[in-house]
Write an enzyme that holds these catalytic residues in place. Structure first.
Site, PDB file in Angstrom:
ATOM      1  CG  HIS A 120      43.593  14.708   9.233  1.00 19.14           C
ATOM      2  ND1 HIS A 120      43.398  16.003   8.778  1.00 19.14           N
ATOM      3  CD2 HIS A 120      44.942  14.511   9.235  1.00 19.14           C
ATOM      4  CE1 HIS A 120      44.580  16.548   8.533  1.00 19.14           C
ATOM      5  NE2 HIS A 120      45.529  15.674   8.790  1.00 19.14           N
ATOM      6  CD  GLU A 144      20.319  19.387  -4.096  1.00 24.78           C
ATOM      7  OE1 GLU A 144      19.892  20.545  -4.164  1.00 24.78           O
ATOM      8  OE2 GLU A 144      19.608  18.405  -3.782  1.00 24.78           O
ATOM      9  CG  HIS A 200      47.731  20.046   7.638  1.00 27.75           C
ATOM     10  ND1 HIS A 200      48.284  19.941   8.899  1.00 27.75           N
ATOM     11  CD2 HIS A 200      47.377  18.775   7.310  1.00 27.75           C
ATOM     12  CE1 HIS A 200      48.281  18.679   9.286  1.00 27.75           C
ATOM     13  NE2 HIS A 200      47.730  17.950   8.337  1.00 27.75           N
TER      14      HIS A 200
HETATM   15  C1  LIG Z   1      53.199  13.161   5.728  1.00 28.17           C
HETATM   16  S1  LIG Z   1      51.793  13.510   6.656  1.00 28.17           S
HETATM   17  C2  LIG Z   1      52.296  14.349   8.132  1.00 28.17           C
HETATM   18  C3  LIG Z   1      51.390  14.105   9.318  1.00 28.17           C
HETATM   19  C4  LIG Z   1      49.975  14.419   8.997  1.00 28.17           C
HETATM   20  O1  LIG Z   1      49.627  15.564   8.729  1.00 28.17           O
HETATM   21  C5  LIG Z   1      48.974  13.390   8.935  1.00 28.17           C
HETATM   22  O2  LIG Z   1      47.837  13.662   8.680  1.00 28.17           O
HETATM   23  C6  LIG Z   1      49.281  11.960   9.177  1.00 28.17           C
HETATM   24  O3  LIG Z   1      49.511  11.709  10.484  1.00 28.17           O
HETATM   25  P1  LIG Z   1      49.688  10.217  10.999  1.00 28.17           P
HETATM   26  O4  LIG Z   1      50.464  10.357  12.273  1.00 28.17           O
HETATM   27  O5  LIG Z   1      48.308   9.671  11.213  1.00 28.17           O
HETATM   28  O6  LIG Z   1      50.407   9.439   9.936  1.00 28.17           O
HETATM   29 ZN   LIG Z   2      47.519  15.846   8.441  1.00 30.76          ZN
END
Ligand SMILES: CSCCC(=O)C(=O)COP(=O)(O)O
Ligand SMILES: [Zn+2]
Length: 263
Positions: A120, A144, A200
């Site tokens: 993520h 590509e 996000h």
């Molecule tokens: C300041 S980031 C807010 C939460 C988020 O979107 C993220 O990806 C991080 O989540 P985590 O609980 O893994 O720190």
């Molecule tokens: Zn996040």
């Protein structure tokens, strides 16, 4: 948040031992995990403690901790779970540190797709493209780096002229509220290997940590490129194919994800 070991999707997560001979460099280790977090931070994917990673290695599931500076986490900060026993193997000594708020999303994605890794990111391009594209999918063709994307339907890489489709879902106040929208993506877009979350970031999943890292890099490049193309009104999806080139790349497409069963 209830203990992750009680998470419904984690409880149903099983190891697919039928997949052998993956085209991997090696299993994920805690050392590798923390090194990757530094690399992802340096790429601008995990600033301000944002972003997360979950990875299956053998019979263990490793997940980054929540709200810590992701580029500074050490081996002992990573949460480790035993998949067959459904137990916690390791957690940070400081009990106030929780497992990533993305953990419930990772277990859902892993259970539903058979993926061994989910990354993520909070890259600026992942955010910005969702503001340029108002609809619910990002699409791009004739690039590509599309050849670096795994197609779960064929078990091979996509072709240069294929259209890469990444669903876009709306952001929610908390990560756990993304569970149902992501479930919807997995049901309605079984070919998807990523989802964009508006304003996000991005989630990418794949059969191995290597393929997931490579795909995240390819997608991030394509998103950056698409932003520039959009600004100049260059269409992201082009009509017509390049059959000759596609045939030539067939061997390469098979090689890239060889040994990986389709998920
Ligand atoms: C300041 S980031 C807010 C939460 C988020 O979107 C993220 O990806 C991080 O989540 P985590 O609980 O893994 O720190
Ligand atoms: Zn996040």
């Amino acid at each position: 948040m209830t203990e992750f070991v009680n998470d419904a999707n984690f409880k149903e997560l099983v190891m697919d031992t039928s997949i052998e001979n993956r085209n991997d460099e090696g299993p994920m280790t805690l050392e590798n995990f923390t090194k990757l977090m530094v690399q992802f931070y340096d790429l601008g994917w995990m600033r301000g403690s944002g972003g997360a990673m979950g990875c299956i290695s053998g019979n263990e599931l490793m997940i980054s901790p929540s709200a810590l500076q992701k580029e500074r986490i050490e081996k002992q900060d990573v949460f480790v779970y035993d998949i067959s026993q459904k137990t916690e193997v390791q957690r940070p000594a400081n009990k106030r540190i929780a497992v990533s708020s993305c953990s419930v999303l990772f277990s859902l994605i892993m259970k539903e797709t058979g993926s061994e890794c989910v990354i993520h990111t909070h890259s600026k391009s992942a955010n910005f493209i969702t503001q340029l594209i108002k609809g619910d999918t990002f699409e791009i063709s004739h690039q590509e780096y599309i050849k670096g994307i795994y197609d779960p339907f064929s078990g091979k890489a996509l072709k240069y002229s294929d259209t890469l489709t990444i669903p876009i879902i709306e952001n929610m106040p908390s990560e756990s509220q993304l569970l149902e929208p992501i479930r919807g993506v997995l049901e309605n877009h079984p070919q998807a290997i990523a989802v964009l979350v508006r304003n996000h970031g991005l989630f990418v999943w794949g059969p191995t940590w290597e393929s997931t890292k490579i795909m995240t890099e390819c997608i991030d490049y394509l998103l950056e490129l698409a932003i520039e193309m959009e600004k100049m009104s260059i269409p992201l999806v082009k009509e017509g194919g390049f059959e000759k080139e596609d045939n030539l790349s067939e061997k390469m497409r098979t090689l890239l994800f060889s040994g990986v069963a389709s998920v």
